[in-house]
Design an enzyme around this catalytic site. Structure first.
Site, PDB file in Angstrom:
ATOM      1  N   ASN A 164       0.816  -1.219   0.000  1.00  0.00           N
ATOM      2  CA  ASN A 164       0.000   0.000   0.000  1.00  0.00           C
ATOM      3  C   ASN A 164       0.852   1.272   0.000  1.00  0.00           C
ATOM      4  OD1 ASN A 164       0.984  -0.225   2.564  1.00  0.00           O
ATOM      5  ND2 ASN A 164      -0.991  -0.278   3.592  1.00  0.00           N
ATOM      6  N   HIS A 165       2.137   1.134  -0.271  1.00  0.00           N
ATOM      7  CA  HIS A 165       3.010   2.314  -0.280  1.00  0.00           C
ATOM      8  C   HIS A 165       2.806   3.145  -1.548  1.00  0.00           C
ATOM      9  CE1 HIS A 165       5.913   0.405   2.837  1.00  0.00           C
ATOM     10  NE2 HIS A 165       4.758   0.773   3.333  1.00  0.00           N
ATOM     11  N   VAL A 222       3.644   7.296  -3.569  1.00  0.00           N
ATOM     12  CA  VAL A 222       4.073   8.702  -3.601  1.00  0.00           C
ATOM     13  C   VAL A 222       3.085   9.396  -4.519  1.00  0.00           C
ATOM     14  CG1 VAL A 222       5.882  10.357  -4.151  1.00  0.00           C
ATOM     15  CG2 VAL A 222       6.513   8.077  -3.321  1.00  0.00           C
ATOM     16  N   GLU A 223       2.531  10.513  -4.105  1.00  0.00           N
ATOM     17  CA  GLU A 223       1.533  11.159  -4.954  1.00  0.00           C
ATOM     18  C   GLU A 223       1.592  12.681  -4.896  1.00  0.00           C
ATOM     19  OE1 GLU A 223      -1.660   8.855  -3.374  1.00  0.00           O
ATOM     20  OE2 GLU A 223      -2.223  10.327  -1.865  1.00  0.00           O
ATOM     21  N   PRO A 281      -4.143   9.341   5.670  1.00  0.00           N
ATOM     22  CA  PRO A 281      -4.522   9.250   4.255  1.00  0.00           C
ATOM     23  C   PRO A 281      -5.886   8.590   4.079  1.00  0.00           C
ATOM     24  CG  PRO A 281      -2.978   7.509   4.785  1.00  0.00           C
ATOM     25  CD  PRO A 281      -3.124   8.332   6.033  1.00  0.00           C
ATOM     26  N   GLY A 282      -6.570   8.895   2.956  1.00  0.00           N
ATOM     27  CA  GLY A 282      -7.857   8.269   2.643  1.00  0.00           C
ATOM     28  C   GLY A 282      -7.640   7.084   1.732  1.00  0.00           C
ATOM     29  N   HIS A 338      -4.769   5.376  11.263  1.00  0.00           N
ATOM     30  CA  HIS A 338      -3.648   5.672  10.336  1.00  0.00           C
ATOM     31  C   HIS A 338      -4.130   5.723   8.892  1.00  0.00           C
ATOM     32  CE1 HIS A 338      -3.706   1.522   9.129  1.00  0.00           C
ATOM     33  NE2 HIS A 338      -2.516   1.515   8.603  1.00  0.00           N
TER      34      HIS A 338
END
Length: 470
Positions: free
Chosen positions: A224-225, A227-228, A368-369, A392
């Site tokens: 689930n890692h 970068v955005e 995060p969503g 989380h």
DNA sequence: ATGTCC
């Protein structure tokens, strides 16, 4: 390219018994026989196996030899009859397995307090979204396999419309300056002070991990890692940075300590399970006493892995920010898989947060969503019953397997399109529909955190769809 | 989560 000279399978073929001695021997070979030939290694392995008693004082083989000599198993430590009472936030949406796991955890003799966050789901040992406070004891599986898994958000000075007008540049930066996948390493990499830390010399398990850590610095891994790029909307005019309420371009990353943390977690979990034998349904909650050498070593190695995870995020952000010619206006970051020494109920406790965001009073964090739903910049309220913690993320409502089986590529493509999100990599197992509704989760923790702003993803990079997470 | 070792 593996540095391993010997696999578990080969060791068992040589007659080494199934059990922890296998990994101990692999550690020894990696650390002391890096340049030896297979024949030399097999010869010494055979000698140690034939007469372990002769090697119990050996500088290199003592641990392996000792493990080969049968010994009495330590007594099974019973759980307490009486559980510590704990708070559950958003219990309507929490699966029973997660509650059952925390019910077990709060019956450990070292348990002092616990809490379950609204994104909780079943994990290994402690549930994901579980918080457990202990006295003078640390549970490696209470931290989790990805030590120091964390969020990092940088708010930048770029114009928001550039995400559309210069989409190609943002995409190129993500593709060139981030690296995903299990085992991913940069061929040429920047250095960082964390790689020079004494722990890499002083703690045996870390010695063999330094080189890989250097190569993996600034990589993101898999699962689930991400970068955005996206848009932060600051809503709190009293924010810590004096930013005017409104929209900003930002980069958000989620990743952990890569191979370094995974190896540390594996090593000390095995050690804890040898030293602390618990009933079968609680065996993964084995703890290390912080007054022991093993406990102190784990604490140092865990903190190093946490600092390493942080350095990874910082390098990713530094490269992306430089590539876009931007200036950073603000940054928020937090671990969500870690253990901290904190004061609660008037004493110093070890607080394990396994998929939980620190939310002490005034402490900033990122929740995060999903790749289409917003994430939130939050400020902790210091709620006692949550042990200064919050969720989380949104939390899974579908396992990876179920998501792959029940969500179609077409549904996912439409979901991304409807939300104006570009995805690089990723898979159905990370589809937005696999996650709970973040707004419901945020509502369930209104007493735990206040919202400073939110982050809407616009361009997401993840590893190509892959195996299990959490 | 991790190049999948127990």
């Amino acid at each position: 390219m593996s540095e391993l000279k010997m696999t578990g399978k080969q060791l068992r073929a040589l007659g080494y018994p199934q059990g922890p001695v296998i990994s101990t021997a692999i550690d020894v070979i990696a650390q002391h026989y890096a340049t030896a030939t297979a024949e030399e290694i097999e010869t010494v392995l055979a000698k140690v196996l034939a007469d372990p008693a002769a090697y119990t004082e050996d500088a290199v083989w003592a641990e392996v030899a000792t493990a080969l000599i049968p010994e009495e198993r330590p007594e099974i430590i019973p759980l307490r009859e009486q559980a510590v009472d704990y708070a559950i936030f958003g219990s309507d949406a929490i699966e029973e397995g997660a509650v059952r796991q925390l019910n077990n955890a709060v019956r450990l003799p070292v348990a002092v307090a616990g809490a379950l966050m609204p994104d909780a789901h079943q994990g290994y040992g402690l549930p994901i979204g579980g918080v457990l406070a202990t006295e003078n004891a640390v549970i490696p599986y209470g931290v989790g396999v990805d030590i120091g898994c964390r969020m990092c958000l940088s708010i930048l000075d770029l114009p928001v419309d550039s995400l559309t007008t210069k989409a190609g540049e943002y995409e190129k930066a993500l593709k060139n300056k981030t690296k995903f996948g299990a085992g991913a390493e940069w061929k040429r990499n920047d250095d960082d002070a964390v790689l020079e830390r004494n722990e890499f010399r002083e703690i045996q398990i870390l010695r063999s991990l330094q080189a890989k850590a250097a190569g993996q610095l600034g990589t993101s891994g898999s699962g689930n890692h991400f970068v955005e790029w996206g848009v932060v909307t600051i809503t709190d005019a009293g924010n810590e940075w004096g930013l005017a309420p409104g929209d900003y371009v930002a980069v958000l990353s989620h990743s952990g300590s890569r191979g370094l943390g995974a190896q540390v977690a594996g090593h000390y979990t095995r050690l804890a399970k040898e030293l602390c034998v618990l009933p079968k349904d609680a065996q993964h909650l084995a703890w290390l006493d912080l007054n022991t050498e093993a406990g102190q070593e784990y604490w140092l190695a865990m903190n190093l892995a946490g600092d390493y995870a942080s350095a990874c995020h910082h390098l990713i952000h530094k490269r992306l920010i430089a590539e876009m010619g931007a200036t950073m206006l603000a940054r928020v970051e937090n671990h969500h898989n870690f253990a901290w020494k904190e004061m609660h109920h008037g004493k110093e406790l070890i607080v394990h947060r396994k998929g939980a965001t620190p939310a002490g009073k005034g402490v900033l964090g990122i929740i995060p969503g999903s790749m289409t739903a917003p994430g939130f910049i939050v400020r902790g309220k210091g709620e006692t019953t949550s042990l200064h913690s919050a969720s989380h993320g949104a939390g899974r409502q579908m396992s990876r397997t179920k998501a792959i089986a029940s969500i179609t590529n077409e549904e996912m493509r439409k979901m991304l399109q409807d939300n104006g999100v570009t995805l690089i990599g990723g898979g159905l197992d990370e589809a937005p529909g696999a996650y709970k509704d973040i707004h419901t989760v945020m509502a369930a923790q209104a007493d735990l955190v206040e919202v400073v702003g939110q982050f809407q993803p616009k361009m997401v990079r993840m590893a190509d769809g892959g195996p299990a997470e959490d």
